[in-house]
Design a protein around this motif. Structure first.
Motif, PDB file in Angstrom:
ATOM      1  N   GLU A  50      -2.824   2.319  -3.977  1.00 14.54           N
ATOM      2  CA  GLU A  50      -1.785   3.259  -4.392  1.00 14.54           C
ATOM      3  C   GLU A  50      -2.395   4.601  -4.798  1.00 14.54           C
ATOM      4  O   GLU A  50      -3.503   4.649  -5.332  1.00 14.54           O
ATOM      5  CB  GLU A  50      -1.013   2.698  -5.591  1.00 14.54           C
ATOM      6  CG  GLU A  50      -0.313   1.373  -5.335  1.00 14.54           C
ATOM      7  CD  GLU A  50       0.824   1.479  -4.343  1.00 14.54           C
ATOM      8  OE1 GLU A  50       1.399   2.584  -4.204  1.00 14.54           O
ATOM      9  OE2 GLU A  50       1.138   0.467  -3.704  1.00 14.54           O
ATOM     10  N   CYS A  59       9.159   9.217  -4.460  1.00 14.78           N
ATOM     11  CA  CYS A  59       7.778   9.031  -4.922  1.00 14.78           C
ATOM     12  C   CYS A  59       7.561   9.634  -6.307  1.00 14.78           C
ATOM     13  O   CYS A  59       8.008  10.743  -6.599  1.00 14.78           O
ATOM     14  CB  CYS A  59       6.812   9.684  -3.927  1.00 14.78           C
ATOM     15  SG  CYS A  59       5.109   9.744  -4.484  1.00 14.78           S
ATOM     16  N   THR A  88       0.830  -1.201   0.000  1.00 13.01           N
ATOM     17  CA  THR A  88       0.000   0.000   0.000  1.00 13.01           C
ATOM     18  C   THR A  88       0.869   1.258   0.000  1.00 13.01           C
ATOM     19  O   THR A  88       1.803   1.375   0.788  1.00 13.01           O
ATOM     20  CB  THR A  88      -0.945   0.041   1.222  1.00 13.01           C
ATOM     21  OG1 THR A  88      -0.189   0.017   2.432  1.00 13.01           O
ATOM     22  CG2 THR A  88      -1.910  -1.129   1.204  1.00 13.01           C
ATOM     23  N   LEU A  89       0.540   2.170  -0.889  1.00 11.23           N
ATOM     24  CA  LEU A  89       1.253   3.446  -1.035  1.00 11.23           C
ATOM     25  C   LEU A  89       2.762   3.215  -1.125  1.00 11.23           C
ATOM     26  O   LEU A  89       3.557   3.920  -0.493  1.00 11.23           O
ATOM     27  CB  LEU A  89       0.906   4.399   0.113  1.00 11.23           C
ATOM     28  CG  LEU A  89      -0.586   4.720   0.283  1.00 11.23           C
ATOM     29  CD1 LEU A  89      -0.779   5.784   1.367  1.00 11.23           C
ATOM     30  CD2 LEU A  89      -1.229   5.164  -1.012  1.00 11.23           C
ATOM     31  N   TYR A  94      -3.486  -4.429  -3.042  1.00 10.44           N
ATOM     32  CA  TYR A  94      -2.745  -3.181  -3.210  1.00 10.44           C
ATOM     33  C   TYR A  94      -3.666  -1.962  -3.097  1.00 10.44           C
ATOM     34  O   TYR A  94      -4.871  -2.030  -3.347  1.00 10.44           O
ATOM     35  CB  TYR A  94      -2.028  -3.157  -4.564  1.00 10.44           C
ATOM     36  CG  TYR A  94      -2.937  -3.444  -5.740  1.00 10.44           C
ATOM     37  CD1 TYR A  94      -3.644  -2.422  -6.375  1.00 10.44           C
ATOM     38  CD2 TYR A  94      -3.105  -4.753  -6.207  1.00 10.44           C
ATOM     39  CE1 TYR A  94      -4.483  -2.703  -7.445  1.00 10.44           C
ATOM     40  CE2 TYR A  94      -3.945  -5.033  -7.267  1.00 10.44           C
ATOM     41  CZ  TYR A  94      -4.633  -4.010  -7.877  1.00 10.44           C
ATOM     42  OH  TYR A  94      -5.474  -4.282  -8.924  1.00 10.44           O
ATOM     43  N   CYS A 132       4.450   3.629  -5.867  1.00 12.07           N
ATOM     44  CA  CYS A 132       4.806   4.944  -6.408  1.00 12.07           C
ATOM     45  C   CYS A 132       6.288   5.241  -6.231  1.00 12.07           C
ATOM     46  O   CYS A 132       6.860   6.059  -6.957  1.00 12.07           O
ATOM     47  CB  CYS A 132       3.974   6.040  -5.742  1.00 12.07           C
ATOM     48  SG  CYS A 132       4.203   6.130  -3.948  1.00 12.07           S
ATOM     49  N   THR A 165       0.028   3.617 -12.371  1.00 12.14           N
ATOM     50  CA  THR A 165       0.266   2.275 -11.833  1.00 12.14           C
ATOM     51  C   THR A 165      -0.634   1.228 -12.473  1.00 12.14           C
ATOM     52  O   THR A 165      -0.234   0.062 -12.631  1.00 12.14           O
ATOM     53  CB  THR A 165       0.064   2.296 -10.306  1.00 12.14           C
ATOM     54  OG1 THR A 165       0.986   3.246  -9.730  1.00 12.14           O
ATOM     55  CG2 THR A 165       0.323   0.928  -9.685  1.00 12.14           C
TER      56      THR A 165
END
Length: 251
Positions: free
Chosen positions: A180, A208, A150-151, A178, A154, A214
């Motif tokens: 994002e 990032c 998660t997150l 996931y 990037c 994505t």
């Protein structure tokens, strides 16, 4: 005079330069360690607030699917979380799950143990692996029911390689979960602003990529089934990061 010059060159080459190089290496190493410590603290403090305020509702919907996976497995889920930070997803995992964490920053491990003891003792913690997600040689192939990220996609340098590693370590039929933040719609003001901000944003955000599409990497990842949902959070302060997606991919 020639003898003095020779001695001077010898002294510079074999004494002065090695000291300068050693000093630079020590200084650079200390700077990297200090930066990693600060990054771990910031992720625990600030990003924890971001997750709770803008992501928790969608996370509940997303991770609720793990309950069904646990029932099908008839045994504790084997979960691998990549880019774990301080463990902001732990509270969503089914009781008794076996959890392994991967992160390139070793200073996250202390926050993970604190998190587990304080609020998440329903999990069986199996270990912390210091590694980048593009190459996880310490993680066995076909060994996990679930991989979570998660997150994090990037910030990785090579999303295609990361997704390939995730697919490798999942058991046949295993699921990748996931969430994002992603690029805004093409042609929108948000996307225009993201494209401009991207020139400097990675230097202040741990690498990032604010304008990464994505979903294109997910669509071409080779999983047997990929499903996701786009959504936007209600914020004007960080309007350039308000577009997110969450979903699953089955090996």
């Amino acid at each position: 005079m020639a003898e003095f010059d020779a001695e001077l060159r010898y002294g510079i080459m074999y004494y002065v330069l090695p000291v300068i190089v050693l000093f630079y290496c020590v200084y650079h190493l200390k700077s990297k360690i200090k930066k990693a410590k600060i990054e771990a603290w910031c992720l625990n403090f600030f990003c924890g607030w971001v997750h709770r305020k803008f992501c928790d509702n969608e996370k509940r919907l997303l991770f609720h699917q793990m309950i069904e996976l646990k029932e099908k497995a008839k045994s504790p889920l084997q979960i691998l979380e990549i880019g774990v930070g301080s463990g902001m997803n732990f509270k969503f995992y089914p009781r008794g799950s076996h959890l392994t964490c991967v992160d390139p920053n070793p200073f996250h491990e202390a926050y993970i143990h604190t998190n587990l003891k304080k609020d998440n003792n329903h999990l069986n913690f199996k270990g912390f692996i210091k590694s980048f997600a593009e190459n996880m040689p310490k993680v066995e192939s076909n060994s996990y029911d679930v991989v979570v990220c998660t997150l994090t996609l990037c910030t990785v340098r090579n999303p295609t390689a990361v997704l390939g590693e995730i697919k490798r370590v999942l058991k046949p039929g295993g699921t990748f979960f996931y969430m994002e933040h992603v690029a805004g719609p093409r042609g929108s003001f948000v996307r225009w602003f993201q494209n401009k901000l991207q020139y400097i944003w990675p230097y202040f955000s741990g690498g990032c990529n604010i304008n990464r599409e994505t979903w294109t990497h997910l669509d071409n990842s080779g999983f047997s089934k990929v499903s996701y949902r786009h959504y936007s959070v209600n914020t004007w302060v960080a309007f350039f990061a308000k577009h997110l997606l969450y979903g699953t991919a089955v090996k």
